[in-house]
Design a protein around this motif. Structure first.
Motif: not given
Ligand code: UDP
Length: 441
Positions: A60-63, A38-41, A80-81, A27-28
């Motif tokens: 953003v859709f995250t688990r 890490g960097g992707m977030n 929105l996350v 998740s960001p």
């Protein structure tokens, strides 16, 4: 670039009004520098914020990884996350996530089904797991898919560190499918562009090279004396630093071994040398902080190496400012945001000449590139950067200049161009090609 007006193409806006960003495995909102964050977030959050400022809404859709996470969080106006239920909250390793793709895709599609047709103009997936969901969602939504790989299994397997487990075939196959299904792929560097084309059969015209950025408001040069006092580091110390997830692929052990070598060559440094290791355990390297501690003790420099918990923003900038050099000894690195952040703070970087690091570091001008992982070579490079009289100041100025060539604002501008290209490539007949009528009318 100011706010963009949605340009209408046949049936779909060329510049999207709303983008569904898929970031399944991390998740960001998480603090980067430990576990899978890490960097992707950082990339997902920094570009989402800037897309929203340009008038493009992002979801953003995250688990969901904890039971107390709200289903939706407004990270900023226009961002929105969404926490999607897919598998148990905790104790699910990244390697087990392929079994949750169906549940995650169902969660994404459920949100979309509650909206008017054509609500999302475009999907942007990050990492192959999200790419698989993006592939399905693209067909369901009749929208173009842009995909950023962040790392590639074939590349990672070719540069494995001791103690690393190879990436499984299922990932390689999954990545090949996502490459074929995407309307545009985003590569961090020309090097990654070549890898996508030569190793994964991507069509060159479908790959956009978009360098990542650095937050030039947070990572700025500043008072290194003050930074050292806050970290309880002596004014005259020689500070060599590693920042990142602690795992074999990132090779923090190379810095520890090089520090031991430096001390063997120059025992008078003993009272001044400080090695900072900033970050938390990650992936197969869960035992790594302890292993590193043990290694330092075996090398007789247990008192020189200090471990700091992960931190972000201004407090991370302070770590960079307190350092004479930041080491990035990774065996593979698709770009290396840490290198840019350190340089933006005026700290030269010694980096392995792998992946995107030769782009992130200007050899001889903002730091040094090292072509091996041999501790003697690293000791030599660290000495040249952090101990040679006068070298530090010149490289510090070069580091700031080099880092300023990158910014999340330009990354976002280039992403918007890529979105535009993806939408035209998908075209008026895109929905028909994937077996759906265009739902945007
Ligand atoms: N990071 C952080 N706190 C830490 C360690 C790392 O915020 O304690 C961030 C760092 O600022 C950088 C990211 O994690 O933005 C790591 O990105 P990089 O590209 O260097 O490596 P990756 O994690 O993608 O392999």
């Amino acid at each position: 670039m100011g706010e963009v007006t949605a340009l209408r193409g046949p049936g779909r806006a060329l510049v999207p009004r709303r983008v569904a960003v898929l970031s399944l495995h991390t998740s960001p909102l998480e603090l980067p520098g430990t576990g899978d964050a890490g960097g992707m977030n950082v990339y997902v959050m920094q570009t989402a914020l800037r897309l929203a400022r340009r008038g493009i809404e992002v979801e953003v859709f995250t688990r969901a990884t904890a039971s107390d996470l709200p289903p939706v969080v407004e990270a900023a106006p226009g961002v929105l996350v969404r926490h999607v239920m897919a598998g148990p909250f905790e104790d699910l390793r990244k390697e087990e996530l392929p079994a949750q793709l169906c549940a995650f895709a169902a969660g994404v599609l459920r949100v979309e089904a509650q909206r008017e047709p054509g609500y999302f103009d475009l999907l942007h997936s990050h990492y192959w797991l999200s790419g698989q969901v993006g592939w399905l969602a693209k067909e369901r939504m009749g929208a173009p898919l842009v995909h950023t790989a962040h790392t590639l299994a074939k590349v990672k397997n070719a540069a494995m560190a001791e103690g690393d487990t190879p990436e499984p075939r299922v990932r390689v196959i999954g990545e090949e499918q996502v490459v074929a299904a995407s309307d545009r792929l985003v590569a961090n560097t020309a090097f990654e562009f070549d890898q996508l084309v030569s190793l994964y059969g991507a069509r060159p015209e479908a790959v956009a090279t978009v360098p990542p950025g650095v937050d030039l408001d947070v990572f700025v040069p500043g008072d290194s004396g003050q930074a050292r006092r806050r970290l309880d580091v002596a004014e005259d110390a020689v500070v060599l630093t590693f920042v990142g997830r602690i795992q074999p692929l990132k090779a923090p052990d190379v810095l520890v071994r090089a520090a031991a070598r430096l001390l063997a060559e120059e025992p008078s440094l003993r009272d001044r040398l400080v090695v900072l290791i900033v970050g938390g355990p990650s992936g197969t390297g869960l035992e790594q902080p302890e292993a590193l501690q043990k290694l330092a003790a075996e090398l007789g420099i247990g008192d020189v190496v200090r471990f700091l918990s992960p931190r972000s923003g201004p407090s991370l900038a302070e770590v960079y400012r307190a350092s004479d050099a930041v080491a990035v000894p990774s065996h593979n690195e698709s770009f290396g945001l840490v290198a840019l952040e350190a340089q933006a703070c005026g700290t030269p970087v010694v980096a392995a000449a792998v992946g995107g690091l030769p782009v992130a570091v200007a050899d001889g001008r903002s730091g040094r590139l090292v072509h091996t992982h041999d501790p003697s070579d690293w000791a030599r490079a660290l000495r040249a950067v952090a101990l040679a009289p006068g070298a530090g100041e010149e490289l510090a100025a070069g580091a700031v200049r080099h880092a300023r060539r990158f910014s999340w604002d330009s990354t976002t501008d280039e992403l918007i161009s890529t979105y535009r290209e993806a939408t035209s490539a998908f075209g008026a007949d895109g929905a028909r090609r994937i077996g759906r009528e265009d739902r945007t009318g």
